[in-house]
Each structure stands twice: as structure tokens, then as C-alpha cells.
Design a protein around this motif. Structure first.
Motif, PDB file in Angstrom:
ATOM      1  N   PHE A 100      -6.754  15.312  -3.055  1.00 42.94           N
ATOM      2  CA  PHE A 100      -7.271  14.373  -2.061  1.00 42.94           C
ATOM      3  C   PHE A 100      -8.346  15.078  -1.243  1.00 42.94           C
ATOM      4  CE2 PHE A 100      -3.000  13.202  -3.116  1.00 42.94           C
ATOM      5  CZ  PHE A 100      -3.113  11.855  -3.361  1.00 42.94           C
ATOM      6  N   THR A 101      -9.540  15.094  -1.762  1.00 43.51           N
ATOM      7  CA  THR A 101     -10.646  15.704  -1.044  1.00 43.51           C
ATOM      8  C   THR A 101     -11.494  14.620  -0.430  1.00 43.51           C
ATOM      9  OG1 THR A 101     -11.935  15.726  -3.084  1.00 43.51           O
ATOM     10  CG2 THR A 101     -10.717  17.726  -2.521  1.00 43.51           C
TER      11      THR A 101
ATOM     12  N   LEU B 283      -7.285   4.973   3.750  1.00 42.88           N
ATOM     13  CA  LEU B 283      -8.064   6.046   4.381  1.00 42.88           C
ATOM     14  C   LEU B 283      -7.687   7.428   3.871  1.00 42.88           C
ATOM     15  CD1 LEU B 283      -8.003   4.780   8.072  1.00 42.88           C
ATOM     16  CD2 LEU B 283      -9.965   4.773   6.536  1.00 42.88           C
ATOM     17  N   TYR B 284      -6.424   7.624   3.542  1.00 44.67           N
ATOM     18  CA  TYR B 284      -5.962   8.972   3.226  1.00 44.67           C
ATOM     19  C   TYR B 284      -5.632   9.175   1.746  1.00 44.67           C
ATOM     20  CZ  TYR B 284      -5.529   9.677   8.246  1.00 44.67           C
ATOM     21  OH  TYR B 284      -5.790   9.796   9.586  1.00 44.67           O
ATOM     22  N   ALA B 285      -5.365   8.124   1.003  1.00 45.28           N
ATOM     23  CA  ALA B 285      -4.941   8.303  -0.391  1.00 45.28           C
ATOM     24  C   ALA B 285      -5.919   7.674  -1.374  1.00 45.28           C
ATOM     25  CB  ALA B 285      -3.536   7.715  -0.586  1.00 45.28           C
ATOM     26  N   PHE B 286      -6.102   6.355  -1.293  1.00 41.31           N
ATOM     27  CA  PHE B 286      -6.908   5.670  -2.296  1.00 41.31           C
ATOM     28  C   PHE B 286      -8.381   6.045  -2.242  1.00 41.31           C
ATOM     29  CE2 PHE B 286      -3.457   2.349  -1.771  1.00 41.31           C
ATOM     30  CZ  PHE B 286      -2.805   2.735  -2.926  1.00 41.31           C
ATOM     31  N   ILE B 287      -8.810   6.680  -1.155  1.00 40.11           N
ATOM     32  CA  ILE B 287     -10.203   7.080  -1.073  1.00 40.11           C
ATOM     33  C   ILE B 287     -10.503   8.260  -1.986  1.00 40.11           C
ATOM     34  CG2 ILE B 287     -10.104   8.832   0.770  1.00 40.11           C
ATOM     35  CD1 ILE B 287     -12.488   7.331   2.052  1.00 40.11           C
TER      36      ILE B 287
ATOM     37  N   GLY C  43       0.803  -1.218   0.000  1.00 40.46           N
ATOM     38  CA  GLY C  43       0.000   0.000   0.000  1.00 40.46           C
ATOM     39  C   GLY C  43       0.830   1.259   0.000  1.00 40.46           C
ATOM     40  N   ASN C  44       1.800   1.345   0.895  1.00 38.84           N
ATOM     41  CA  ASN C  44       2.609   2.560   0.997  1.00 38.84           C
ATOM     42  C   ASN C  44       3.567   2.705  -0.184  1.00 38.84           C
ATOM     43  OD1 ASN C  44       1.951   3.787   3.786  1.00 38.84           O
ATOM     44  ND2 ASN C  44       2.277   1.645   4.272  1.00 38.84           N
ATOM     45  N   SER C  45       4.036   1.588  -0.729  1.00 45.38           N
ATOM     46  CA  SER C  45       4.891   1.667  -1.922  1.00 45.38           C
ATOM     47  C   SER C  45       4.118   2.227  -3.108  1.00 45.38           C
ATOM     48  CB  SER C  45       5.454   0.287  -2.270  1.00 45.38           C
ATOM     49  OG  SER C  45       6.302  -0.185  -1.253  1.00 45.38           O
ATOM     50  N   LEU C  46       2.846   1.853  -3.238  1.00 45.09           N
ATOM     51  CA  LEU C  46       2.033   2.382  -4.332  1.00 45.09           C
ATOM     52  C   LEU C  46       1.823   3.881  -4.191  1.00 45.09           C
ATOM     53  CD1 LEU C  46      -0.635  -0.431  -4.771  1.00 45.09           C
ATOM     54  CD2 LEU C  46       1.151   0.215  -6.378  1.00 45.09           C
ATOM     55  N   VAL C  47       1.628   4.345  -2.961  1.00 47.54           N
ATOM     56  CA  VAL C  47       1.484   5.781  -2.747  1.00 47.54           C
ATOM     57  C   VAL C  47       2.759   6.512  -3.151  1.00 47.54           C
ATOM     58  CG1 VAL C  47       1.119   7.585  -1.015  1.00 47.54           C
ATOM     59  CG2 VAL C  47      -0.227   5.480  -0.919  1.00 47.54           C
ATOM     60  N   ILE C  48       3.909   6.005  -2.697  1.00 45.90           N
ATOM     61  CA  ILE C  48       5.186   6.649  -3.036  1.00 45.90           C
ATOM     62  C   ILE C  48       5.450   6.569  -4.536  1.00 45.90           C
ATOM     63  CG2 ILE C  48       7.678   6.539  -2.666  1.00 45.90           C
ATOM     64  CD1 ILE C  48       7.100   5.458   0.136  1.00 45.90           C
TER      65      ILE C  48
ATOM     66  N   MET D  14      -0.061  21.191   0.315  1.00 52.19           N
ATOM     67  CA  MET D  14       0.349  20.750   1.646  1.00 52.19           C
ATOM     68  C   MET D  14      -0.153  19.344   1.939  1.00 52.19           C
ATOM     69  SD  MET D  14      -0.507  22.558   5.320  1.00 52.19           S
ATOM     70  CE  MET D  14       0.676  23.887   5.132  1.00 52.19           C
ATOM     71  N   THR D  15      -1.370  19.039   1.514  1.00 51.44           N
ATOM     72  CA  THR D  15      -1.915  17.709   1.747  1.00 51.44           C
ATOM     73  C   THR D  15      -1.079  16.638   1.065  1.00 51.44           C
ATOM     74  OG1 THR D  15      -4.136  18.667   1.847  1.00 51.44           O
ATOM     75  CG2 THR D  15      -3.980  16.284   1.565  1.00 51.44           C
ATOM     76  N   ASP D  16      -0.652  16.904  -0.170  1.00 53.44           N
ATOM     77  CA  ASP D  16       0.186  15.948  -0.880  1.00 53.44           C
ATOM     78  C   ASP D  16       1.500  15.696  -0.149  1.00 53.44           C
ATOM     79  OD1 ASP D  16      -1.714  15.723  -2.851  1.00 53.44           O
ATOM     80  OD2 ASP D  16      -0.780  17.181  -4.180  1.00 53.44           O
ATOM     81  N   VAL D  17       2.096  16.761   0.379  1.00 59.12           N
ATOM     82  CA  VAL D  17       3.360  16.621   1.116  1.00 59.12           C
ATOM     83  C   VAL D  17       3.154  15.764   2.359  1.00 59.12           C
ATOM     84  CG1 VAL D  17       5.164  17.867   2.368  1.00 59.12           C
ATOM     85  CG2 VAL D  17       4.253  18.805   0.253  1.00 59.12           C
ATOM     86  N   TYR D  18       2.075  16.001   3.078  1.00 58.35           N
ATOM     87  CA  TYR D  18       1.787  15.209   4.276  1.00 58.35           C
ATOM     88  C   TYR D  18       1.582  13.737   3.925  1.00 58.35           C
ATOM     89  CZ  TYR D  18       1.050  19.510   6.972  1.00 58.35           C
ATOM     90  OH  TYR D  18       1.220  20.713   7.617  1.00 58.35           O
TER      91      TYR D  18
END
Length: 385
Positions: free
Chosen positions: A383-384, A325-329, A56-61, A73-77
Motif C-alpha cells: 500500500f504505497t 483512502l487507505y486500501a483501494f487506492i 467496503g470494510n468487509s472487502l478489506v478483511i 506494519m502497514t498491512d497490520v494497521y
């Protein structure tokens, strides 16, 4: 030289009766039930968490590295949370190895493992609090959001979070060490018996744990480290998230947007998952910290250790759920993810059947890939809720 339980140094070859009354000695609690639980939880449950968290986290990165630049700012977080969680799950196999077998990787590796674990724990939890604050400003304080939610501010705050996590982890880096458990040899020998004369002794067992030369320092650190983990690594993020998301829900319920109910469900899911995953383990950790220097029966101590062994993976599971919860949604992030899958499929077909692809076809594919990477028209946060 070895270290006694009160932190003083003693020579293992000396007669133990000079330091202790052998008739009053009580062997350490074996914690047999907890050891059996660790043999099941360690290899299997942690392996699942490690695999899911890594994917999961590798896909986000990967998405941020090749398909989407950090524009808000949201993308950076979100990128920094994924990095912290990825480093965290990568350390799990070594932590399980430390629990189930003798540590044979040296003192430097021991300090780096435990220290990086602490840094990633603090940074990951604090960054989740930063995300809740960012959403609070974007929704509740919408008029000031453009000024406060700049990309440069996000990078600065993330740098401060990582520096603070490193600062509070200094005691972990310093006091964790590799050493041999002295009581293993002590209880296997008779009074005055030398180690080399004991034919039934087991091989030396090394651990990667806290090591102290002073009993007062030991008591202070063993209270300060878990206390800091509870205060900074759980209760502070919980308080920030509770305040921010409560204000967000109130604001959304007042809005006349037909998507407000979906947004409220997302907020509630974030809060519920955070509490369910982290609250039970931290409550048990709080109980263990409070009762650390009080007398307990072996059965009670074993029960507490079993609770920690079972609930700790539940807390680790949060690293696997953060990408969902924070990205794929987010709809736009899912589009990027689908593009990753499609491009990987095309690349796989290209390498599996290279003769079917002409040079022109390859150039067209590379050109379309570049347009997909560089031609994104996303403005602001993608990411809204």
C-alpha cells in the motif's frame, strides 16, 4: 425507587411535594425539531452509511483473510482499521433503535453496545494516527524504516491501541444502563396522584443512557467522557496526522520522482476528508460539553441537538471512506480486489450451472485459486501512496 435529576433516590409512591415545590417545576425541553430530524436522519442516512461501511470494510478483511497475508506494519494497521470500522458500522442500527424507540434489550446489551461503540471509536481514530506515523517513518525517516516498521512491532502497537481504547471506555461500560425515565410519569400525574389511577398514562419508556446515583459523579463523568472523546478520539489523532503528513508533503516536494504529485494529492485527500468529516461534529460536541451545566433556552438546546444529529452521520461517513483512502487506492490492493470479483464470478457460475463443470475443471479452478492466494510475490508493504 427512582433517581431524581440531582442523583438522589426517591420513592415514586411518595408525595412529590416533599421533595419539590410543584409551582416551580418546569417540564423538560421537548426538542420537537430535533425529534423530527432524527426520524429522517436515523433510518435513512444511517442505513446508507451502514451498508457502504459494511461492504467496503468487509472487502478489506476478506482480501487479507483469503488473498493477501499481512506482511508489513502497514498491512497490520489497515486490517485493524477495517475491523474497528466494521464493528462500528454494525452497531449503528442498534444506536438508531435506541434513539427512536424504547430500549427493550436489557442492561447487559445496553452496556455492551455503548462500550463497544466507544472502543471502536477510539481504536479506529488512533489507528489512523498510527498509519500516518508509519508513512512518516517510511518516507521522511527512510533510513530507519526497516528497523522500526517490522511486522512484530505493528502487532504490538495494535494490541496496545486496543487495550488503551478499552481502558478509556471503562466509564462508558460502567455508567451506561437501561432504566425508565422517571419524569415521564412525574409530569403526567397530578399532585398526590398514584400511577395506577391515571388512565391516560403512556407505557413506560426505557432508555439506554448514563445513569448515576450521585450528582457530583454525574457532573464529573458527563464532562470527562466527552472530554476524553474530544482529546483522544479527535484532537490527538488530528495533531499527529497534521505533523506527519506536513513532513511527508515537504519531503515529497523535494523529491525528483515523477509520481510525487500523485502522492501529494493522496496525502491531501486523506487530511481533507478527515477534517471535513470529523471537525464540524467535534466542534459542536465541544460546545455542548462546555455549556452542559449552564442555563440554556429550549430553542438553543434544540438547535445544538439538531446540529449534533445532522453532523454525527458526517463523522460516521469516515468509516465508509477509509477503505477507499487507505486500501483501494493502492494498485496492488486493487489487483487483489479484482481477483476477488473474478473468483466470486467463477464460483457463481459454477453453482448456477453445475453440470457444465467437470471434476477436472473444478480441480483446475481450485488449484489456480490456491496459487492466487499463496503465490503472491509482494514484498514489504503493498500500500504505497
Amino acid at each position: 425507587m427512582n433517581v431524581s435529576e440531582d442523583g438522589s433516590l426517591f420513592n415514586q409512591s411518595d408525595d412529590y411535594s416533599d421533595y419539590y415545590n410543584l409551582e416551580d417545576l418546569v417540564s423538560p425541553c421537548p426538542h420537537d425539531n430535533n425529534q423530527r430530524t432524527e426520524m429522517w436522519v436515523g433510518p435513512y442516512v444511517h442505513s446508507v452509511i451502514c451498508i457502504l461501511g459494511f461492504l467496503g470494510n468487509s472487502l478489506v478483511i476478506l482480501t487479507y483473510a483469503f488473498y493477501k497475508r499481512t506482511k508489513s506494519m502497514t498491512d497490520v494497521y489497515l486490517l485493524n482499521v477495517a475491523i474497528a470500522d466494521l464493528l462500528f458500522v454494525l452497531s449503528l442500527p442498534l444506536l438508531v433503535y435506541n434513539q427512536l424507540s424504547s430500549w427493550s434489550m436489557g442492561s447487559v446489551a445496553c452496556k455492551l453496545l455503548r462500550g463497544s461503540y466507544s472502543v471502536n471509536l477510539y481504536s479506529g481514530m488512533l489507528l489512523l494516527a498510527c498509519i500516518s506515523t508509519d508513512r512518516y517513518i517510511a518516507i521522511v525517516q527512510a533510513r530507519r524504516s526497516f528497523r522500526l516498521r517490522s511486522l512484530s512491532y505493528g502487532r504490538l502497537i495494535c494490541g496496545v491501541v486496543w487495550a488503551f481504547a478499552l481502558l478509556v471506555s471503562i466509564p462508558t461500560f460502567y455508567f451506561y444502563d437501561r432504566y425508565e425515565l422517571s419524569h415521564n410519569t412525574f409530569y403526567m400525574q397530578g399532585e398526590g396522584e398514584q400511577p395506577e389511577n391515571n388512565q391516560t398514562s403512556k407505557p413506560p419508556q426505557y432508555v439506554c443512557e448514563f445513569r448515576f446515583n450521585d450528582s457530583d459523579v454525574a457532573k464529573s463523568v458527563k464532562l470527562a467522557v466527552p472530554g476524553t472523546q474530544l482529546a483522544v478520539g479527535f484532537f490527538l489523532p488530528l495533531a499527529i496526522m497534521g505533523f506527519c503528513y506536513t513532513a511527508i508533503i515537504v519531503t515529497l516536494m523535494k523529491a525528483k520522482n515523477f509520481q510525487r504529485h500523485k502522492a501529494v494529492r493522496v496525502v491531501l485527500a486523506v487530511v481533507v476528508v478527515f477534517i471535513v468529516c470529523n471537525l464540524p461534529y467535534n466542534l459542536v460536541l465541544l460546545y455542548e460539553t462546555i455549556s452542559k451545566f449552564s442555563e440554556q433556552s429550549c430553542q438553543d438546546s434544540d438547535t445544538v441537538q439538531i446540529a449534533i444529529t445532522v453532523l454525527q452521520p458526517l463523522a460516521y461517513l469516515h468509516c465508509c471512506l477509509n477503505p477507499v483512502l487507505y486500501a483501494f487506492i493502492g494498485v496492488k490492493f486493487r489487483n487483489h480486489f479484482q481477483r476477488i470479483v473474478r473468483d466470486l464470478w467463477c464460483m457463481g457460475k459454477k453453482y448456477m450451472t453445475p453440470r457444465r463443470f467437470s471434476r477436472v475443471t473444478s480441480e483446475m479452478y481450485v488449484s489456480s485459486l490456491r496459487r492466487s492466494v499463496d503465490g503472491s510475490s509482494d514484498q514489504g508493504s503493498s500500500f504505497t501512496m
